[in-house]
Design an enzyme around this catalytic site. Structure first.
Site, mmCIF file in Angstrom:
data_model
loop_
_atom_site.group_PDB
_atom_site.id
_atom_site.type_symbol
_atom_site.label_atom_id
_atom_site.label_comp_id
_atom_site.label_asym_id
_atom_site.label_seq_id
_atom_site.Cartn_x
_atom_site.Cartn_y
_atom_site.Cartn_z
ATOM 1 C CG PHE A 185 36.424 45.131 38.976
ATOM 2 C CD1 PHE A 185 37.300 45.551 39.961
ATOM 3 C CD2 PHE A 185 35.230 45.820 38.806
ATOM 4 C CE1 PHE A 185 36.996 46.649 40.759
ATOM 5 C CE2 PHE A 185 34.916 46.909 39.604
ATOM 6 C CZ PHE A 185 35.802 47.327 40.586
ATOM 7 C CB CYS A 186 38.927 40.241 41.653
ATOM 8 S SG CYS A 186 39.797 39.169 40.500
ATOM 9 C CD1 TRP A 187 45.985 41.963 42.245
ATOM 10 C CD2 TRP A 187 45.225 44.007 42.659
ATOM 11 N NE1 TRP A 187 47.057 42.830 42.189
ATOM 12 C CE2 TRP A 187 46.606 44.100 42.433
ATOM 13 C CE3 TRP A 187 44.521 45.178 42.922
ATOM 14 C CZ2 TRP A 187 47.304 45.296 42.486
ATOM 15 C CZ3 TRP A 187 45.217 46.379 42.966
ATOM 16 C CH2 TRP A 187 46.592 46.431 42.754
ATOM 17 N N GLY A 229 41.383 37.714 38.042
ATOM 18 C CA GLY A 229 41.770 36.335 38.311
ATOM 19 C C GLY A 229 40.670 35.464 38.856
ATOM 20 C CB ILE A 231 40.943 47.112 40.451
ATOM 21 C CG1 ILE A 231 40.904 48.615 40.735
ATOM 22 C CG2 ILE A 231 41.870 46.363 41.361
ATOM 23 C CD1 ILE A 231 40.358 48.978 42.086
#
Length: 144
Positions: free
Chosen positions: A92-94, A97, A121
């Protein structure tokens, strides 16, 4: 091909030894992450700042090209870190994306299966807020 996974499913899988990998920069990871996650960043803090600045000043295409240039030099080490993980995993990232999509795609190309958290997240943070809103927090009598 990687699959997107919803937060509820991810949290359930995490109980059974599923590894969560935060691919955001070390600074972002240190600031906040999903508890129990490990950090294998696509960019370090300086690289993230450079790509972000380029995005704002020169646009998405220029930022993607520079991001690819930076990340491609790191691929062997990046893949090696993921090969150390012996459990099922999700990245996962922000907000689910470009960084997590790139990570999941590259892992898939190398024969390493990883899901991607839909919404990143950010979806976890929204879930935490909604869970807190369900609770009642009456004032304590001894704090009056």
């Amino acid at each position: 091909m990687f699959q997107d996974i919803q937060l509820d499913d991810l949290l359930e899988q995490q109980k059974n030894g599923h590894t969560l990998v935060d691919v955001r920069s070390p600074g972002e990871f240190a600031e906040s992450t999903i508890p129990g996650s490990i950090n294998i960043p696509v960019f370090d803090d300086e690289e993230r700042a450079e790509v972000g600045t380029l995005y704002k000043q020169a646009g998405q295409k220029a930022a993607k090209e520079r991001g690819l240039e930076i990340f491609s030099a790191k691929l062997p080490q990046f893949i090696a870190e993921f090969k150390k993980i012996s459990t099922p995993m999700s990245v996962f990232c922000w907000r689910g994306g470009m960084r997590s999509k790139t990570a999941a795609t590259v892992l898939d190309l190398m024969g390493i299966h990883a899901n991607r958290l839909s919404g990143g997240i950010r979806s976890y943070r929204q879930w935490v807020v909604s869970e807190l809103e369900k609770g009642e927090f009456p004032p304590r009598a001894d704090c009056a």
